[in-house]
Design an enzyme around this catalytic site. Structure first.
Site, PDB file in Angstrom:
ATOM      1  N   GLY A 130     -12.031  41.187 -40.069  1.00 35.71           N
ATOM      2  CA  GLY A 130     -11.996  41.836 -38.752  1.00 35.71           C
ATOM      3  C   GLY A 130     -13.251  41.471 -37.997  1.00 35.71           C
ATOM      4  N   TYR A 131     -13.062  41.216 -36.713  1.00 33.99           N
ATOM      5  CA  TYR A 131     -14.208  40.824 -35.893  1.00 33.99           C
ATOM      6  C   TYR A 131     -14.132  41.545 -34.553  1.00 33.99           C
ATOM      7  CZ  TYR A 131     -18.044  37.747 -34.533  1.00 33.99           C
ATOM      8  OH  TYR A 131     -19.283  37.247 -34.166  1.00 33.99           O
TER       9      TYR A 131
ATOM     10  N   SER B 258     -15.840  45.203 -32.725  1.00 33.90           N
ATOM     11  CA  SER B 258     -17.205  45.612 -32.421  1.00 33.90           C
ATOM     12  C   SER B 258     -18.123  45.537 -33.656  1.00 33.90           C
ATOM     13  CB  SER B 258     -17.106  47.033 -31.876  1.00 33.90           C
ATOM     14  OG  SER B 258     -18.320  47.649 -31.837  1.00 33.90           O
TER      15      SER B 258
ATOM     16  N   GLY C 260      -5.827  35.118 -32.626  1.00 30.93           N
ATOM     17  CA  GLY C 260      -5.909  36.411 -31.936  1.00 30.93           C
ATOM     18  C   GLY C 260      -7.191  36.442 -31.103  1.00 30.93           C
TER      19      GLY C 260
ATOM     20  N   ALA D 254      -6.458  51.662 -38.042  1.00 37.43           N
ATOM     21  CA  ALA D 254      -4.991  51.568 -38.109  1.00 37.43           C
ATOM     22  C   ALA D 254      -4.579  50.269 -38.795  1.00 37.43           C
ATOM     23  CB  ALA D 254      -4.399  51.643 -36.708  1.00 37.43           C
TER      24      ALA D 254
ATOM     25  N   HIS E  16     -16.267  53.152 -42.622  1.00 43.39           N
ATOM     26  CA  HIS E  16     -15.733  54.466 -42.272  1.00 43.39           C
ATOM     27  C   HIS E  16     -14.990  54.985 -43.507  1.00 43.39           C
ATOM     28  CE1 HIS E  16     -14.726  57.615 -39.638  1.00 43.39           C
ATOM     29  NE2 HIS E  16     -13.910  57.040 -38.803  1.00 43.39           N
TER      30      HIS E  16
ATOM     31  N   GLU F   3     -26.071  65.881  -9.891  1.00 48.43           N
ATOM     32  CA  GLU F   3     -26.428  67.108 -10.622  1.00 48.43           C
ATOM     33  C   GLU F   3     -25.678  67.236 -11.946  1.00 48.43           C
ATOM     34  OE1 GLU F   3     -28.753  69.290 -10.231  1.00 48.43           O
ATOM     35  OE2 GLU F   3     -29.502  68.596  -8.295  1.00 48.43           O
TER      36      GLU F   3
ATOM     37  N   SER G  40     -38.788  72.688 -14.556  1.00 45.48           N
ATOM     38  CA  SER G  40     -39.392  73.791 -13.798  1.00 45.48           C
ATOM     39  C   SER G  40     -39.128  75.134 -14.498  1.00 45.48           C
ATOM     40  CB  SER G  40     -38.792  73.839 -12.392  1.00 45.48           C
ATOM     41  OG  SER G  40     -37.446  74.263 -12.467  1.00 45.48           O
TER      42      SER G  40
HETATM   43  N1  LIG Z   1     -16.830  50.758 -33.172  1.00 47.75           N
HETATM   44  C1  LIG Z   1     -17.636  51.702 -33.630  1.00 47.75           C
HETATM   45  O1  LIG Z   1     -18.358  52.326 -32.851  1.00 47.75           O
HETATM   46  C2  LIG Z   1     -17.727  51.983 -35.096  1.00 47.75           C
HETATM   47  C3  LIG Z   1     -18.874  52.617 -35.580  1.00 47.75           C
HETATM   48  C4  LIG Z   1     -18.987  52.829 -36.944  1.00 47.75           C
HETATM   49  C5  LIG Z   1     -17.939  52.462 -37.779  1.00 47.75           C
HETATM   50  N2  LIG Z   1     -16.813  51.899 -37.282  1.00 47.75           N
HETATM   51  C6  LIG Z   1     -15.742  51.510 -38.200  1.00 47.75           C
HETATM   52  O2  LIG Z   1     -15.801  50.100 -38.405  1.00 47.75           O
HETATM   53  C7  LIG Z   1     -14.473  49.592 -38.629  1.00 47.75           C
HETATM   54  C8  LIG Z   1     -14.160  48.530 -37.607  1.00 47.75           C
HETATM   55  O3  LIG Z   1     -14.214  49.125 -36.339  1.00 47.75           O
HETATM   56  P1  LIG Z   1     -14.276  48.295 -34.996  1.00 47.75           P
HETATM   57  O4  LIG Z   1     -14.532  49.274 -33.898  1.00 47.75           O
HETATM   58  O5  LIG Z   1     -15.160  47.114 -35.157  1.00 47.75           O
HETATM   59  O6  LIG Z   1     -12.774  47.847 -34.952  1.00 47.75           O
HETATM   60  P2  LIG Z   1     -11.992  47.257 -33.785  1.00 47.75           P
HETATM   61  O7  LIG Z   1     -12.890  46.743 -32.715  1.00 47.75           O
HETATM   62  O8  LIG Z   1     -10.955  48.217 -33.442  1.00 47.75           O
HETATM   63  O9  LIG Z   1     -11.461  46.016 -34.647  1.00 47.75           O
HETATM   64  C9  LIG Z   1     -10.361  45.466 -34.420  1.00 47.75           C
HETATM   65  C10 LIG Z   1     -10.204  44.315 -35.415  1.00 47.75           C
HETATM   66  O10 LIG Z   1      -9.019  44.619 -36.141  1.00 47.75           O
HETATM   67  C11 LIG Z   1      -8.145  43.517 -35.955  1.00 47.75           C
HETATM   68  N3  LIG Z   1      -6.754  43.998 -35.963  1.00 47.75           N
HETATM   69  C12 LIG Z   1      -6.213  44.998 -35.218  1.00 47.75           C
HETATM   70  N4  LIG Z   1      -4.909  45.148 -35.545  1.00 47.75           N
HETATM   71  C13 LIG Z   1      -4.641  44.210 -36.512  1.00 47.75           C
HETATM   72  C14 LIG Z   1      -3.501  43.905 -37.289  1.00 47.75           C
HETATM   73  N5  LIG Z   1      -2.357  44.574 -37.137  1.00 47.75           N
HETATM   74  N6  LIG Z   1      -3.597  42.902 -38.189  1.00 47.75           N
HETATM   75  C15 LIG Z   1      -4.758  42.235 -38.370  1.00 47.75           C
HETATM   76  N7  LIG Z   1      -5.881  42.487 -37.678  1.00 47.75           N
HETATM   77  C16 LIG Z   1      -5.824  43.480 -36.769  1.00 47.75           C
HETATM   78  C17 LIG Z   1      -8.519  42.896 -34.621  1.00 47.75           C
HETATM   79  O11 LIG Z   1      -8.092  41.560 -34.599  1.00 47.75           O
HETATM   80  P3  LIG Z   1      -7.350  40.930 -33.304  1.00 47.75           P
HETATM   81  O12 LIG Z   1      -8.417  40.621 -32.300  1.00 47.75           O
HETATM   82  O13 LIG Z   1      -6.694  39.739 -33.880  1.00 47.75           O
HETATM   83  O14 LIG Z   1      -6.406  42.001 -32.786  1.00 47.75           O
HETATM   84  C18 LIG Z   1     -10.045  43.038 -34.694  1.00 47.75           C
HETATM   85  O15 LIG Z   1     -10.603  41.973 -35.403  1.00 47.75           O
HETATM   86  C19 LIG Z   1     -13.541  50.795 -38.551  1.00 47.75           C
HETATM   87  O16 LIG Z   1     -13.370  51.307 -39.843  1.00 47.75           O
HETATM   88  C20 LIG Z   1     -14.329  51.776 -37.704  1.00 47.75           C
HETATM   89  O17 LIG Z   1     -13.962  53.125 -37.899  1.00 47.75           O
HETATM   90  C21 LIG Z   1     -16.688  51.620 -35.974  1.00 47.75           C
END
Ligand SMILES: NC(=O)c1ccc[n+]([C@@H]2O[C@H](COP(=O)([O-])OP(=O)(O)OC[C@H]3O[C@@H](n4cnc5c(N)ncnc54)[C@H](OP(=O)(O)O)[C@@H]3O)[C@@H](O)[C@H]2O)c1
Length: 406
Positions: free
Chosen positions: A94-95, A97, A121, A158, A181, A301, A327
């Site tokens: 996953g790539y 955020s 993707g 998800a 997470h 405000e 204040s």
């Molecule tokens: N963001 C935060 O602030 C944060 C903070 C702390 C922890 N976390 C945790 O870190 C983890 C990653 O979070 P994130 O925010 O980086 O996630 P995200 O941005 O939602 O990541 C989405 C990634 O999942 C892939 N994806 C989505 N649906 C898919 C599917 N059906 N099959 C294959 N790949 C799929 C996307 O690829 P495509 O581009 O190909 O769709 C993308 O690489 C989670 O467990 C989250 O709870 C997040």
């Protein structure tokens, strides 16, 4: 509300006493692509920083009367970190955020990192833009898991559930399974994510967005993260988790459990961190507008003074410091109204915690974020917020800031 900012001498002394320690252990690292060169360039400074900061590191601290263990980056100077992971490949699955922030930081720290995402993707394109090379450091999800020793599941929560039946058989003995997470593992009855019994299962959850993970690292600072172990097969799970936490750019980590992490995280973001503050801002703004105040006055405000003036003071030195900076009129009224807001909000927070604990929030999140149209559906909702008068007024207010940049 007018802020004085002529703080009293005693407030200033208190503030100086409590000023946060500077993170001198950190090393400013350019975001160069060639990490071998980068690693060579930064290793000596990492050593120097460590010797200066010998007193820092793992320790038990008293947090308002409760003792907790914290882990600091200074226990893991770069050469030690690189040596520890010299036989490992960190596979960022996953790539989004987090994959972006954690992956680039670990790469800049000189660790072996590869990325696994679905081909062609959004993330694939983004990863290529960030210098990950197809066939060398960028692979399909399956191939990256196969090549990796530490499998960092950073798909959206998800997607972790949707892909688990494919991913699970690839997590073979001797690999380590990492999450950011507790969501998938804790709510296994809803996600079906049940890790294999013969691997270490660990968590490092940065307390901020992946963009912040990256920005703070580039500034030579470090995000605070929580660290937890779900399954310790090797006896080294915690040590490994802490080391990875440092590798991905954490400044310090506090220990928790998967369950505590996911409950507090889901609760916090729905509460004060995001949902709660959005609701409070909007309610306050609406009453001002209903009473004839102009949009600029209502926004100033409600949001502008909060984010630009008062909230940073709370962040830097605490609530009493913020009070001292305001204040006498403001202080008196705020002190009187704080318990009224607390009483009104307590039942809402109790309801929210229950909704997290009983899985309702997880169910909702899986349903919405599991849709094929989740990106478009979210964009639609965010556009509706952007079009609310409060945020349209905010754009104009922000444009008046002398340092405004579009
Ligand atoms: N963001 C935060 O602030 C944060 C903070 C702390 C922890 N976390 C945790 O870190 C983890 C990653 O979070 P994130 O925010 O980086 O996630 P995200 O941005 O939602 O990541 C989405 C990634 O999942 C892939 N994806 C989505 N649906 C898919 C599917 N059906 N099959 C294959 N790949 C799929 C996307 O690829 P495509 O581009 O190909 O769709 C993308 O690489 C989670 O467990 C989250 O709870 C997040």
């Amino acid at each position: 509300m007018a802020s004085m900012f002529s703080r009293s001498a005693s407030a200033a002394r208190n503030a100086a006493r409590r000023a946060p320690r500077t993170a001198t252990t950190s090393v400013v690292r350019p975001s160069a692509r060639s990490y071998s060169l980068l690693a060579r360039a930064i290793a000596p400074s990492a050593k120097a920083a460590t010797s200066i900061q010998g007193a820092r590191g793992i320790k038990t601290l008293d947090f308002a009367g409760t003792k907790e263990v914290v882990y600091e980056r200074s226990d893991w100077p770069l050469p030690k970190l690189q040596e520890y992971f010299k036989n490992d490949t960190l596979a960022m699955i996953g790539y989004g955020s987090q994959g972006h922030g954690q992956g680039l930081n670990a790469r800049d720290n000189g660790l072996n990192v590869i990325v696994g995402v679905r081909k062609d993707g959004e993330s694939w394109k983004q990863a290529m833009e960030d210098g990950w090379v197809p066939g060398e450091t960028l692979f399909s999800i399956e191939e990256a898991i196969d090549r990796g020793t530490i499998i960092m599941n950073l798909l959206s929560d998800a997607a972790q559930s949707q892909t688990w039946s494919t991913v699970a058989p690839l997590i073979t003995k001797d690999k380590t399974l990492y999450f950011s997470h507790g969501f998938s593992v804790v709510f296994k009855d809803l996600t079906n994510v049940i890790p294999p019994k013969d691997v270490d299962v660990i968590l490092v959850a940065p307390k901020g967005s992946g963009r912040t993970v990256r920005t703070l690292f580039k500034e030579g600072r470090g995000i605070n993260s929580s660290v937890a172990v779900f399954q310790d097969v090797t006896g080294k799970a915690l040590e490994k988790a802490v080391a990875i936490g440092v590798g991905i750019g954490s400044g310090y980590m506090y220990e928790t459990t998967f369950e505590k992490e996911v409950y507090s995280d889901l609760y916090g973001e729905r509460g004060v961190l995001m949902g709660g503050i959005q609701g409070m801002f909007l309610a306050q703004y609406k009453v001002l507008r209903a009473n004839g105040h102009s949009p600029s006055e209502a926004f100033n405000e409600t949001v502008e003074e909060a984010t630009q003036s008062l909230f940073p003071l709370i962040g830097q030195h605490g609530m009493d410091y913020m009070y001292n900076a305001c204040s006498t009129t403001a202080r008196r009224g705020a002190l009187d109204w704080a318990p009224i807001f607390e009483k009104a909000n307590l039942p809402v927070f109790e309801k929210l915690y229950e909704s997290v604990k009983n899985g309702t929030e997880t169910k909702n999140s899986l349903e919405f974020n599991g849709r094929k149209t989740y990106r478009e559906d979210l964009a639609k909702e965010l556009k509706e917020i952007d079009e609310q008068e409060i945020w349209r007024a905010g754009k104009t207010v922000r444009s008046l800031r002398p340092d405004y940049k579009q």
